[in-house]
Design a protein around this motif. Structure first.
Motif, short mmCIF file in Angstrom:
data_model
loop_
_atom_site.label_atom_id
_atom_site.label_comp_id
_atom_site.label_asym_id
_atom_site.label_seq_id
_atom_site.Cartn_x
_atom_site.Cartn_y
_atom_site.Cartn_z
N THR A 97 0.85 -1.20 0.00
CA THR A 97 0.00 0.00 0.00
C THR A 97 0.89 1.25 0.00
O THR A 97 2.04 1.23 0.45
CB THR A 97 -0.88 0.05 1.26
N ALA A 98 0.33 2.35 -0.52
CA ALA A 98 1.07 3.62 -0.52
C ALA A 98 0.08 4.77 -0.41
O ALA A 98 -1.10 4.60 -0.75
CB ALA A 98 1.88 3.76 -1.81
N GLN A 99 0.56 5.88 0.11
CA GLN A 99 -0.33 7.04 0.21
C GLN A 99 0.37 8.28 -0.34
O GLN A 99 1.44 8.67 0.12
CB GLN A 99 -0.73 7.26 1.65
N ASP A 100 -0.27 8.84 -1.35
CA ASP A 100 0.25 10.03 -2.04
C ASP A 100 -0.25 11.29 -1.32
O ASP A 100 -1.19 11.22 -0.52
CB ASP A 100 -0.33 9.97 -3.47
N HIS A 101 0.37 12.42 -1.58
CA HIS A 101 -0.10 13.73 -1.09
C HIS A 101 -0.28 14.60 -2.32
O HIS A 101 0.70 15.11 -2.85
CB HIS A 101 0.92 14.36 -0.14
N PRO A 130 4.77 1.07 3.56
CA PRO A 130 3.33 0.84 3.47
C PRO A 130 2.57 1.90 4.27
O PRO A 130 3.17 2.74 4.92
CB PRO A 130 3.18 -0.56 4.08
N VAL A 131 1.21 1.82 4.20
CA VAL A 131 0.38 2.80 4.90
C VAL A 131 0.02 2.21 6.27
O VAL A 131 -0.71 1.22 6.33
CB VAL A 131 -0.89 3.10 4.08
N PRO A 132 0.56 2.78 7.36
CA PRO A 132 0.42 2.13 8.66
C PRO A 132 -1.02 2.08 9.19
O PRO A 132 -1.34 1.21 9.99
CB PRO A 132 1.31 2.98 9.58
N ILE A 133 -1.88 2.98 8.72
CA ILE A 133 -3.24 3.03 9.29
C ILE A 133 -4.19 2.01 8.65
O ILE A 133 -5.33 1.88 9.07
CB ILE A 133 -3.85 4.43 9.13
N VAL A 134 -3.75 1.30 7.60
CA VAL A 134 -4.63 0.35 6.91
C VAL A 134 -4.73 -0.94 7.72
O VAL A 134 -3.71 -1.51 8.13
CB VAL A 134 -4.10 0.04 5.50
N THR A 135 -5.95 -1.42 7.96
CA THR A 135 -6.12 -2.67 8.72
C THR A 135 -5.97 -3.88 7.77
O THR A 135 -6.10 -3.73 6.55
CB THR A 135 -7.51 -2.75 9.37
N ARG A 162 -1.39 1.58 -14.80
CA ARG A 162 0.07 1.72 -14.80
C ARG A 162 0.55 1.84 -13.37
O ARG A 162 -0.26 1.96 -12.45
CB ARG A 162 0.42 3.00 -15.57
N PHE A 163 1.85 1.88 -13.20
CA PHE A 163 2.41 2.18 -11.89
C PHE A 163 2.10 3.64 -11.53
O PHE A 163 2.00 4.49 -12.41
CB PHE A 163 3.94 2.00 -11.92
N GLY A 164 1.97 3.93 -10.26
CA GLY A 164 1.72 5.31 -9.82
C GLY A 164 3.01 6.11 -9.76
O GLY A 164 4.08 5.55 -9.56
N ASP A 165 2.87 7.40 -9.89
CA ASP A 165 4.00 8.29 -9.71
C ASP A 165 3.55 9.35 -8.72
O ASP A 165 2.61 10.08 -9.02
CB ASP A 165 4.37 8.93 -11.06
N PRO A 166 4.07 9.43 -7.51
CA PRO A 166 5.33 8.87 -7.02
C PRO A 166 5.25 7.54 -6.25
O PRO A 166 6.25 7.15 -5.64
CB PRO A 166 5.82 9.98 -6.08
N GLU A 167 4.12 6.81 -6.27
CA GLU A 167 4.04 5.57 -5.48
C GLU A 167 5.17 4.59 -5.80
O GLU A 167 5.69 3.91 -4.91
CB GLU A 167 2.69 4.88 -5.72
N THR A 168 5.49 4.49 -7.08
CA THR A 168 6.54 3.54 -7.51
C THR A 168 7.85 3.79 -6.77
O THR A 168 8.60 2.85 -6.49
CB THR A 168 6.75 3.70 -9.03
N GLN A 169 8.11 5.07 -6.48
CA GLN A 169 9.40 5.44 -5.87
C GLN A 169 9.50 4.97 -4.41
O GLN A 169 10.58 5.01 -3.84
CB GLN A 169 9.60 6.96 -5.95
N VAL A 170 8.37 4.55 -3.80
CA VAL A 170 8.45 3.96 -2.45
C VAL A 170 8.12 2.46 -2.46
O VAL A 170 8.33 1.78 -1.46
CB VAL A 170 7.55 4.68 -1.41
N ILE A 171 7.60 1.97 -3.57
CA ILE A 171 7.25 0.54 -3.63
C ILE A 171 8.42 -0.28 -4.15
O ILE A 171 8.82 -1.27 -3.53
CB ILE A 171 5.98 0.35 -4.50
N LEU A 172 9.00 0.15 -5.25
CA LEU A 172 10.08 -0.67 -5.83
C LEU A 172 11.30 -0.83 -4.92
O LEU A 172 11.88 -1.93 -4.87
CB LEU A 172 10.51 -0.10 -7.19
N PRO A 173 11.70 0.21 -4.17
CA PRO A 173 12.89 0.00 -3.33
C PRO A 173 12.69 -1.09 -2.27
O PRO A 173 13.67 -1.65 -1.78
CB PRO A 173 13.11 1.36 -2.65
N ARG A 174 11.43 -1.38 -1.90
CA ARG A 174 11.17 -2.39 -0.86
C ARG A 174 10.85 -3.75 -1.46
O ARG A 174 10.70 -4.73 -0.75
CB ARG A 174 10.02 -1.93 0.04
N MET A 175 10.68 -3.78 -2.77
CA MET A 175 10.23 -5.01 -3.44
C MET A 175 11.46 -5.85 -3.79
O MET A 175 12.39 -5.35 -4.41
CB MET A 175 9.50 -4.58 -4.71
#
Ligand code: AMP
Ligand code: GLY
Length: 435
Positions: A215-219, A239-244, A292-305
């Motif tokens: 999960t990711a959260q954009d601003h 990831p998004v800490p508030i998601v159950t 497609r992949f999100g921008d900027p979500e990809t920039q926090v997802i790929l480094p952890r994948m």
């Protein structure tokens, strides 16, 4: 899984921070051969070759791929997907990562996506669609309160008007029907306003197997406190800490139902399916899908994948995606976007950027290039609104956040602008959305 000893030459389409992150992850793969980018940016062209073609032209992309022995075309942005670039590449017998045009309509037409969601029975905002302003205005008056007006087609992120009252909604309708968004606005969706925290869940699918990514959260708003105009994204975390766990399971199941519905409709969705969700008191509801992949979500997802991205993308294309081929690092990523002063309005270009090397030398920090270029002296200069995405990965959310801001402070260019509150609400917990 494909053989690990054959190298694959790759063509990557796009020019943003998302594509720089994709490029870095693809380049890490032992299977990556020569990598070409079109059009690329300052950071991408420092590590890959330029393919001088129009990324939105299916014929040009397929011809370049054929002539240069490319084995995998990775399509970053939505415009080439909607234009049918993946179709042309696949028709040339070459693997493409990114859905065909018929499947990319999930992003290319908001009405199409809503109709698929209705058929699949997944929760989303109640809506009606219109091709004329007068009946749309009657409906907006009938709703008599907050609602959301959306141009049906691609409008470079501008075709959504979140209206707090009837007057704003009527003004949004007038904008859509004025031709402001071209053909994208000739059909308009009006939907109920949902409230709650937003969450993106990106997933990979080969048409039947679906693997949710983190999960990711954009601003999206330009100013701190989520004020000001919408932008392409000012910062993100994962990831998004508030998601159950329940919410995550629901979002995954919604995406599986949508892919199954498309398959039942004869549409084979292979690529990244990006679900934008509102975590409402009644559970997650879909705001939109992107193809497609999100921008900027990809920039926090790929480094952890943790995976071989070349193999994974080839398996998505081949219909052999294996969920066990992807694992996740047990850490947190925060990315802060450095923008040019004035963005998303007018801004200057060509301003010298310094400090990227020092920032990148901090532990866990990667600076993804977005709106920048190399000038004639080979120096890095600004070339867009969103200039750099400064990402930090660390063992805790707080540490990742602090490290990202430490890195941001080492980078300088005239007019450097950033939001200092990326991830602040998540740090305070779910209650921060109710305040
Ligand atoms: P979309 O491109 O459809 O995701 O819309 C862009 C942004 O508009 C979303 O990220 C939300 O912040 C907001 N938005 C879209 N639809 C709704 C809705 N039904 N209720 C509240 N906000 C919405
Ligand atoms: N982060 C929003 C988008 O990629 O559309």
């Amino acid at each position: 899984m494909a053989s690990t000893d054959t190298k694959v030459d790759i063509l990557l389409l796009g020019a943003g921070g998302r594509e720089h992150a994709l490029l870095m992850k693809l380049a890490e793969s032992p299977r990556a051969g020569r990598i070409w980018v079109a059009p690329g940016n300052g950071g991408m062209l420092a590590m890959a070759d330029l393919a001088d073609i129009d990324q939105d032209s299916p014929a040009d992309v397929a011809a370049f791929a054929r002539d240069n022995g490319i084995g995998l075309v990775v399509i970053g942005p939505e415009a080439p997907l909607v234009a049918g670039v993946a179709d042309a590449v696949k028709a040339a017998g070459i693997a493409a990562f990114g859905p065909c045009a018929s499947a990319a309509r999930m992003e290319g037409s908001k009405l199409f996506a809503k109709q698929v969601m209705e058929r699949a029975g997944v929760p989303t905002a109640r809506f009606r669609s219109f091709t004329e302003e007068a009946p749309a205005a009657d409906y907006v008056r009938e709703l008599a309160g907050p609602c959301v007006v959306k141009a049906d087609g691609l409008a470079a992120g501008k075709g959504v008007i979140v209206a707090k009252d009837t007057d704003e909604a009527l003004a949004g309708l007038a904008e859509c029907f004025s031709g402001e968004f071209g053909d994208a606005g000739s059909t308009v969706v009006v939907e109920e306003m949902l409230t709650g925290p937003e969450c993106s869940l990106l997933a990979l699918t080969d048409g039947h197997t679906l693997v949710p990514l983190a999960t990711a959260q954009d601003h999206k708003r330009a100013l701190e406190g989520d004020r000001g105009p919408n932008t392409g994204g000012m910062g993100v975390y994962s990831p998004v800490p508030i998601v159950t766990d329940d919410e995550l399971a629901t979002m995954t199941s919604i995406e599986e139902k949508v892919v199954a519905q498309l398959a039942a409709d004869g549409i084979d969705y292979r690529g990244c399916l990006y679900g934008g969700f509102m975590l409402t008191p009644d559970g997650p509801k879909v705001l939109e899908f992107n193809a497609r992949f999100g921008d900027p979500e990809t920039q926090v997802i790929l480094p952890r994948m943790q995976c071989d991205l070349v193999d994974v993308f080839l398996s998505v294309d081949a219909g052999t995606l294996d969920p066990t081929s992807i694992t996740w690092a047990d850490d947190w990523a925060v990315s802060v976007v450095l923008t040019s002063a004035g963005y998303p309005g007018h801004y200057d270009r060509g301003l010298r950027i310094t400090g990227v090397d020092r920032a990148s030398a901090l532990p866990g920090v990667t600076v993804y290039h977005a709106g920048d270029a190399l000038d004639e002296d080979g120096e890095l200069v600004t070339a867009g609104g969103r200039v750099l995405d400064v990402t930090a990965v660390a063992g805790t959310f707080e540490e990742a956040r602090d490290r990202a801001y430490e890195a941001c402070d080492l980078i300088e260019f005239d007019g450097k602008t950033l939001r200092r509150d990326i991830g602040l609400r998540a740090l305070k917990g779910r209650g921060a959305w109710e305040a």
